[in-house]
Design an enzyme around this catalytic site. Structure first.
Site: not given
Length: 251
Positions: A130-133, A137
Protein backbone atom coordinates in the site's frame (compact mmCIF):
# COMPACT_ATOMS: atom_id res chain seq x y z
CA UNK A 1 35.05 -10.42 21.87
CA UNK A 2 32.98 -13.32 20.43
CA UNK A 3 31.89 -14.94 23.72
CA UNK A 4 29.03 -13.15 25.45
CA UNK A 5 26.68 -13.82 28.36
CA UNK A 6 23.15 -12.45 29.00
CA UNK A 7 22.91 -9.14 30.86
CA UNK A 8 20.23 -8.36 33.45
CA UNK A 9 21.20 -6.25 36.46
CA UNK A 10 24.99 -6.20 36.07
CA UNK A 11 27.36 -7.02 33.23
CA UNK A 12 27.79 -10.76 32.70
CA UNK A 13 25.31 -11.82 35.39
CA UNK A 14 23.53 -14.22 33.03
CA UNK A 15 20.04 -13.00 33.97
CA UNK A 16 17.23 -13.54 31.43
CA UNK A 17 13.49 -13.00 31.33
CA UNK A 18 11.08 -15.26 29.48
CA UNK A 19 7.33 -15.72 29.18
CA UNK A 20 5.15 -18.75 28.54
CA UNK A 21 1.71 -20.21 29.14
CA UNK A 22 0.82 -23.42 30.99
CA UNK A 23 -2.53 -25.24 30.78
CA UNK A 24 -3.21 -24.94 34.50
CA UNK A 25 -5.49 -22.76 36.65
CA UNK A 26 -3.91 -19.69 38.23
CA UNK A 27 -2.89 -20.50 41.84
CA UNK A 28 0.22 -21.23 43.91
CA UNK A 29 0.57 -24.67 42.36
CA UNK A 30 0.69 -23.00 38.94
CA UNK A 31 3.51 -20.71 40.10
CA UNK A 32 5.37 -23.74 41.41
CA UNK A 33 4.90 -25.54 38.09
CA UNK A 34 6.31 -22.51 36.27
CA UNK A 35 9.37 -22.50 38.52
CA UNK A 36 9.87 -26.23 37.96
CA UNK A 37 9.80 -25.69 34.19
CA UNK A 38 12.18 -22.74 34.44
CA UNK A 39 14.71 -24.77 36.41
CA UNK A 40 14.51 -27.62 33.89
CA UNK A 41 15.26 -25.03 31.19
CA UNK A 42 18.46 -24.10 33.02
CA UNK A 43 17.38 -21.02 35.02
CA UNK A 44 18.84 -21.23 38.52
CA UNK A 45 17.87 -19.42 40.63
CA UNK A 46 14.54 -18.53 39.03
CA UNK A 47 11.56 -16.52 40.21
CA UNK A 48 8.05 -15.89 38.91
CA UNK A 49 7.76 -12.12 38.58
CA UNK A 50 4.30 -12.11 37.00
CA UNK A 51 1.44 -14.56 36.53
CA UNK A 52 -2.18 -14.09 35.57
CA UNK A 53 -5.08 -16.26 34.42
CA UNK A 54 -6.09 -16.35 30.78
CA UNK A 55 -9.89 -16.34 30.65
CA UNK A 56 -11.83 -18.91 28.68
CA UNK A 57 -14.10 -17.05 26.26
CA UNK A 58 -16.83 -19.67 26.74
CA UNK A 59 -17.49 -19.32 30.45
CA UNK A 60 -15.04 -16.72 31.77
CA UNK A 61 -13.16 -19.32 33.79
CA UNK A 62 -9.56 -20.14 33.07
CA UNK A 63 -7.59 -23.33 32.83
CA UNK A 64 -4.54 -21.48 31.55
CA UNK A 65 -2.00 -19.19 33.21
CA UNK A 66 0.49 -16.78 31.66
CA UNK A 67 3.87 -16.38 33.36
CA UNK A 68 6.89 -14.11 33.25
CA UNK A 69 9.95 -15.73 34.83
CA UNK A 70 13.29 -14.13 35.71
CA UNK A 71 16.43 -16.11 36.42
CA UNK A 72 20.10 -16.84 35.78
CA UNK A 73 21.54 -19.06 33.06
CA UNK A 74 25.10 -20.33 32.81
CA UNK A 75 25.13 -20.65 29.03
CA UNK A 76 27.52 -18.61 26.88
CA UNK A 77 27.01 -17.43 23.32
CA UNK A 78 29.75 -17.53 20.68
CA UNK A 79 28.88 -14.86 18.12
CA UNK A 80 31.50 -16.19 15.69
CA UNK A 81 29.26 -19.22 15.15
CA UNK A 82 26.14 -17.18 14.30
CA UNK A 83 24.97 -17.54 10.69
CA UNK A 84 22.65 -14.97 9.12
CA UNK A 85 21.41 -14.07 5.66
CA UNK A 86 23.19 -10.83 4.77
CA UNK A 87 21.66 -8.33 2.38
CA UNK A 88 23.47 -8.88 -0.92
CA UNK A 89 22.00 -5.96 -2.83
CA UNK A 90 22.22 -2.17 -2.50
CA UNK A 91 19.36 -0.15 -1.05
CA UNK A 92 17.90 2.14 -3.70
CA UNK A 93 15.73 5.23 -3.44
CA UNK A 94 12.30 5.21 -5.12
CA UNK A 95 13.75 7.42 -7.85
CA UNK A 96 16.58 4.94 -8.49
CA UNK A 97 14.15 2.01 -8.56
CA UNK A 98 11.89 3.77 -11.05
CA UNK A 99 14.81 4.78 -13.26
CA UNK A 100 16.24 1.24 -13.30
CA UNK A 101 12.90 -0.32 -14.24
CA UNK A 102 12.13 2.27 -16.91
CA UNK A 103 15.55 2.11 -18.56
CA UNK A 104 15.80 -1.68 -18.54
CA UNK A 105 12.33 -3.21 -18.80
CA UNK A 106 10.70 -0.37 -20.77
CA UNK A 107 7.44 -1.33 -19.05
CA UNK A 108 6.09 -1.49 -15.50
CA UNK A 109 7.44 -4.21 -13.25
CA UNK A 110 4.36 -6.20 -12.16
CA UNK A 111 4.02 -7.33 -8.54
CA UNK A 112 1.15 -9.55 -7.35
CA UNK A 113 0.77 -9.99 -3.59
CA UNK A 114 -1.52 -11.33 -0.90
CA UNK A 115 -1.98 -13.61 2.10
CA UNK A 116 -2.55 -17.25 1.22
CA UNK A 117 -4.43 -20.04 2.95
CA UNK A 118 -6.64 -19.04 5.86
CA UNK A 119 -4.35 -16.16 6.84
CA UNK A 120 -6.47 -13.01 7.19
CA UNK A 121 -3.74 -10.75 8.60
CA UNK A 122 -3.05 -8.20 5.87
CA UNK A 123 -1.01 -5.76 7.97
CA UNK A 124 2.27 -7.15 6.64
CA UNK A 125 1.40 -7.29 2.95
CA UNK A 126 -0.31 -3.89 3.14
CA UNK A 127 2.76 -2.36 4.78
CA UNK A 128 4.83 -3.39 1.76
CA UNK A 129 2.32 -2.84 -1.05
CA UNK A 130 0.00 0.00 0.00
CA UNK A 131 1.09 3.55 -0.73
CA UNK A 132 0.98 4.44 2.99
CA UNK A 133 3.89 2.05 3.50
CA UNK A 134 5.77 1.32 6.72
CA UNK A 135 8.47 2.84 8.93
CA UNK A 136 8.34 6.17 7.12
CA UNK A 137 8.68 4.61 3.67
CA UNK A 138 6.03 4.62 0.96
CA UNK A 139 4.78 1.23 -0.22
CA UNK A 140 5.31 -0.21 -3.69
CA UNK A 141 2.15 1.47 -5.00
CA UNK A 142 4.08 4.74 -4.68
CA UNK A 143 6.62 3.62 -7.31
CA UNK A 144 5.21 4.76 -10.65
CA UNK A 145 7.20 2.13 -12.58
CA UNK A 146 5.72 -0.70 -10.49
CA UNK A 147 2.27 -2.11 -11.17
CA UNK A 148 0.91 -3.55 -7.91
CA UNK A 149 -1.96 -6.02 -7.60
CA UNK A 150 -2.92 -6.59 -3.96
CA UNK A 151 -5.20 -9.63 -3.68
CA UNK A 152 -5.75 -9.17 0.05
CA UNK A 153 -6.42 -11.98 2.53
CA UNK A 154 -7.22 -15.70 2.40
CA UNK A 155 -6.18 -16.16 -1.21
CA UNK A 156 -6.08 -19.76 -2.41
CA UNK A 157 -2.91 -20.95 -4.07
CA UNK A 158 -4.71 -21.67 -7.39
CA UNK A 159 -6.16 -18.14 -7.32
CA UNK A 160 -2.70 -16.70 -6.70
CA UNK A 161 -1.22 -18.62 -9.62
CA UNK A 162 -4.11 -17.54 -11.84
CA UNK A 163 -3.68 -13.89 -10.87
CA UNK A 164 0.05 -14.09 -11.56
CA UNK A 165 -0.69 -15.48 -15.02
CA UNK A 166 -3.44 -12.96 -15.80
CA UNK A 167 -1.29 -9.97 -14.83
CA UNK A 168 1.97 -11.37 -16.25
CA UNK A 169 3.59 -10.98 -12.85
CA UNK A 170 7.32 -10.48 -12.57
CA UNK A 171 7.19 -11.14 -8.83
CA UNK A 172 4.77 -12.68 -6.36
CA UNK A 173 4.86 -11.43 -2.76
CA UNK A 174 3.18 -13.48 -0.04
CA UNK A 175 2.79 -12.54 3.62
CA UNK A 176 2.19 -15.18 6.31
CA UNK A 177 1.47 -14.16 9.89
CA UNK A 178 -0.53 -17.17 11.12
CA UNK A 179 1.98 -19.83 12.20
CA UNK A 180 -0.06 -22.34 14.21
CA UNK A 181 1.03 -25.90 13.37
CA UNK A 182 3.58 -24.41 10.96
CA UNK A 183 0.82 -23.24 8.62
CA UNK A 184 3.15 -20.62 7.13
CA UNK A 185 5.65 -23.30 6.11
CA UNK A 186 3.05 -25.66 4.66
CA UNK A 187 1.37 -22.85 2.72
CA UNK A 188 4.67 -21.62 1.31
CA UNK A 189 5.72 -25.07 0.15
CA UNK A 190 2.31 -25.58 -1.47
CA UNK A 191 2.62 -22.24 -3.25
CA UNK A 192 6.13 -22.85 -4.56
CA UNK A 193 5.16 -26.32 -5.80
CA UNK A 194 2.15 -24.88 -7.63
CA UNK A 195 4.27 -22.25 -9.39
CA UNK A 196 6.88 -24.83 -10.39
CA UNK A 197 4.12 -26.91 -11.93
CA UNK A 198 2.39 -24.00 -13.64
CA UNK A 199 5.44 -22.27 -15.16
CA UNK A 200 8.51 -23.27 -17.13
CA UNK A 201 11.57 -22.76 -14.94
CA UNK A 202 12.89 -19.78 -16.90
CA UNK A 203 9.50 -17.99 -16.94
CA UNK A 204 8.40 -18.41 -13.32
CA UNK A 205 7.88 -15.14 -11.45
CA UNK A 206 10.15 -14.34 -8.54
CA UNK A 207 8.66 -15.82 -5.35
CA UNK A 208 9.10 -13.75 -2.18
CA UNK A 209 7.57 -14.52 1.21
CA UNK A 210 7.62 -12.58 4.44
CA UNK A 211 6.45 -12.79 8.01
CA UNK A 212 7.64 -12.40 11.59
CA UNK A 213 8.40 -16.08 12.20
CA UNK A 214 10.15 -17.12 9.03
CA UNK A 215 13.78 -18.20 9.15
CA UNK A 216 15.44 -16.24 6.35
CA UNK A 217 17.87 -19.10 5.70
CA UNK A 218 15.04 -21.46 4.67
CA UNK A 219 14.39 -20.00 1.22
CA UNK A 220 15.79 -22.97 -0.68
CA UNK A 221 14.02 -25.49 1.57
CA UNK A 222 10.69 -23.73 1.03
CA UNK A 223 11.22 -23.38 -2.72
CA UNK A 224 11.17 -19.57 -2.85
CA UNK A 225 13.69 -16.99 -4.00
CA UNK A 226 13.78 -14.82 -0.90
CA UNK A 227 12.42 -14.63 2.63
CA UNK A 228 12.03 -11.32 4.45
CA UNK A 229 11.60 -11.25 8.21
CA UNK A 230 10.14 -8.80 10.69
CA UNK A 231 10.94 -5.12 10.23
CA UNK A 232 11.37 -5.36 6.46
CA UNK A 233 10.61 -2.07 4.70
CA UNK A 234 9.11 -1.44 1.24
CA UNK A 235 12.41 0.05 0.09
CA UNK A 236 14.23 -3.20 0.84
CA UNK A 237 11.71 -5.22 -1.16
CA UNK A 238 11.77 -2.79 -4.10
CA UNK A 239 15.58 -2.80 -4.12
CA UNK A 240 15.62 -6.59 -4.11
CA UNK A 241 13.20 -6.74 -7.05
CA UNK A 242 15.47 -4.44 -9.03
CA UNK A 243 18.49 -6.52 -8.05
CA UNK A 244 16.93 -9.81 -9.17
CA UNK A 245 14.65 -8.85 -12.06
CA UNK A 246 15.92 -5.64 -13.63
CA UNK A 247 19.62 -6.43 -13.33
CA UNK A 248 19.02 -9.95 -14.70
CA UNK A 249 17.14 -8.50 -17.69
CA UNK A 250 19.94 -6.05 -18.33
CA UNK A 251 22.51 -8.85 -18.35
Amino acid sequence: MTIIRPYGDTTGDGMVQLSFTLPIAHDKIADGAALQLAKKMGLDPAMVVHSRPIADARDGRSGFTFFVVYGRVTHLVDTSLVQVVERDFPLLSPQEVNAAVKQTLHRPLVVVGGCIGTDAHTVGIDAILNIKGFAGEKGLEYYHELQVVNLGAQVTVPALVAAARDHHADAVLVSQVVTQRDAHLHNTREMSAAFREAYPRDRRPLLVVGGPRFDESMARDLGVDRIFGRGTTPGEVASYLVHRIVRKEAA
